[in-house]
Write a protein that holds these residues in place. Sequence first.
Motif, PDB file in Angstrom:
ATOM      1  N   SER A  25       0.829  -1.203   0.000  1.00  0.00           N
ATOM      2  CA  SER A  25       0.000   0.000   0.000  1.00  0.00           C
ATOM      3  C   SER A  25       0.863   1.253   0.000  1.00  0.00           C
ATOM      4  O   SER A  25       0.576   2.230  -0.703  1.00  0.00           O
ATOM      5  CB  SER A  25      -0.925  -0.009   1.226  1.00  0.00           C
ATOM      6  N   ASP A  26       1.947   1.225   0.756  1.00  0.00           N
ATOM      7  CA  ASP A  26       2.841   2.380   0.820  1.00  0.00           C
ATOM      8  C   ASP A  26       3.557   2.591  -0.505  1.00  0.00           C
ATOM      9  O   ASP A  26       3.691   3.722  -0.989  1.00  0.00           O
ATOM     10  CB  ASP A  26       3.854   2.176   1.951  1.00  0.00           C
ATOM     11  N   ILE A  27       4.021   1.499  -1.107  1.00  0.00           N
ATOM     12  CA  ILE A  27       4.697   1.602  -2.409  1.00  0.00           C
ATOM     13  C   ILE A  27       3.736   2.128  -3.472  1.00  0.00           C
ATOM     14  O   ILE A  27       4.081   3.014  -4.259  1.00  0.00           O
ATOM     15  CB  ILE A  27       5.268   0.234  -2.832  1.00  0.00           C
ATOM     16  N   ASP A  28       2.521   1.596  -3.483  1.00  0.00           N
ATOM     17  CA  ASP A  28       1.537   1.986  -4.494  1.00  0.00           C
ATOM     18  C   ASP A  28       1.126   3.446  -4.375  1.00  0.00           C
ATOM     19  O   ASP A  28       0.675   4.063  -5.354  1.00  0.00           O
ATOM     20  CB  ASP A  28       0.300   1.097  -4.397  1.00  0.00           C
ATOM     21  N   SER A  29       1.246   4.004  -3.176  1.00  0.00           N
ATOM     22  CA  SER A  29       0.866   5.406  -2.972  1.00  0.00           C
ATOM     23  C   SER A  29       2.057   6.346  -3.106  1.00  0.00           C
ATOM     24  O   SER A  29       1.918   7.561  -2.927  1.00  0.00           O
ATOM     25  CB  SER A  29       0.223   5.581  -1.596  1.00  0.00           C
ATOM     26  N   THR A  30       3.239   5.805  -3.412  1.00  0.00           N
ATOM     27  CA  THR A  30       4.448   6.614  -3.557  1.00  0.00           C
ATOM     28  C   THR A  30       4.533   7.173  -4.968  1.00  0.00           C
ATOM     29  O   THR A  30       4.199   6.504  -5.944  1.00  0.00           O
ATOM     30  CB  THR A  30       5.700   5.758  -3.267  1.00  0.00           C
TER      31      THR A  30
END
Length: 394
Positions: A25-30
């Motif tokens: 989720s963090d990678i996808d929102s970066t």
Amino acid sequence: MLHAYGDSNGSIEDYFRDSWKRVKSDIDSTEDSVILNTDTDELVNFYYEKYALPIIEIDTSRQNKLEKNGTSASRQQSVTFGIPIILKQDLNIVISRTANPHLMFTHFELDNDGYLSSQLELYGGQVGKSHIEQAQTTLNTVIQQKNSTVNSQNPNFKKTIENYLKPLKEKIRSENAHLEQIASESSVELIKNDVAPTPVNLKVKQKIQIVKPEPKQKTDPILQRKSVESVLELIGNQGRQFETTPKVFSGLGEEALRDIILSMLNAVFDGSATGETFVKNGKTDIHLQMNIDGGILTAECKFWGGEKLYDETIDQHFGYLKWRQNYAIQITFSKNQGFSEVIGKAIESAKSHPTYVDNSFRQINRTYFVTTNTFPEDSGKRVEIHHLLFNLYC
């Protein structure tokens, strides 16, 4: 203090599945520009260090405990048997989750004193040797099972992050190249967003804090003083343990003593300390990659062999100190009678070294002093050498 009840919160595998969801989720929102301009390995290690779990290590410096508990209203008595554990951050996660969801539930906990403990109920009888042996066998089995799961899940988790990030980065790069081609063929201006947002500082494991790697060209990291002080404190504590039982440790060689220090540092710094590592023009006894600021700290371990050897050890530092490094550690073990004389000679030797900066000597305590030295090839560049001496005479 850590405190956790055993096998009370799902499985270790569940923890890694949930952690991967958070990472994804963090990678996808970066922002794409952050991913594209950040070193892939650094980003993988950042997420891995944030969620990787420690193994359970028995604290061999302490003994197992047997403690009588209070008597209940029914006069039923119980005792607590405990195995001492080295406390680490996130250890409560390992304790509170099962190694395997199919294993039988066992009642145990990590108490506030750092013991993995199991309560033995005594139904009208007295505790016997067989009770203790059974409790110890059970707890050792628990430790082995959990460590086995952690040792298999940690690398799998890191590989999952890597297998997601690398193709994603290539996909972003390919999409950008396609847009550039279309813009060129269509004679339109392509607006690029090459400036990445400022990264967020996040607290991670133990005393070490990891800063999310910056999406820009890599520069040589500078080691901060507080990082050096934390390492010196750990080495000082370990050296004083050597001194409490000199008969045991004085028989060990330099490499064996160094390996004990390395093991202690790796328990805190998650395997970042190595021995006999080639750096620049030499091979340093201890090489520590500090995750908190990315800097390198090196140390030399020697038995006291006189002022000439002490001088040569100072020379040795400059064989692998890089220009951007500001600190070095010199550890000396003395098996000589007359430790005060050894300390005096070490101080004299350090002050008379050609690279010593006049009036830079600082005495921290009786067996620890600091000198400032210049690089042989650059008199304008200075480095602090921290000198620690330990008495192993018996």
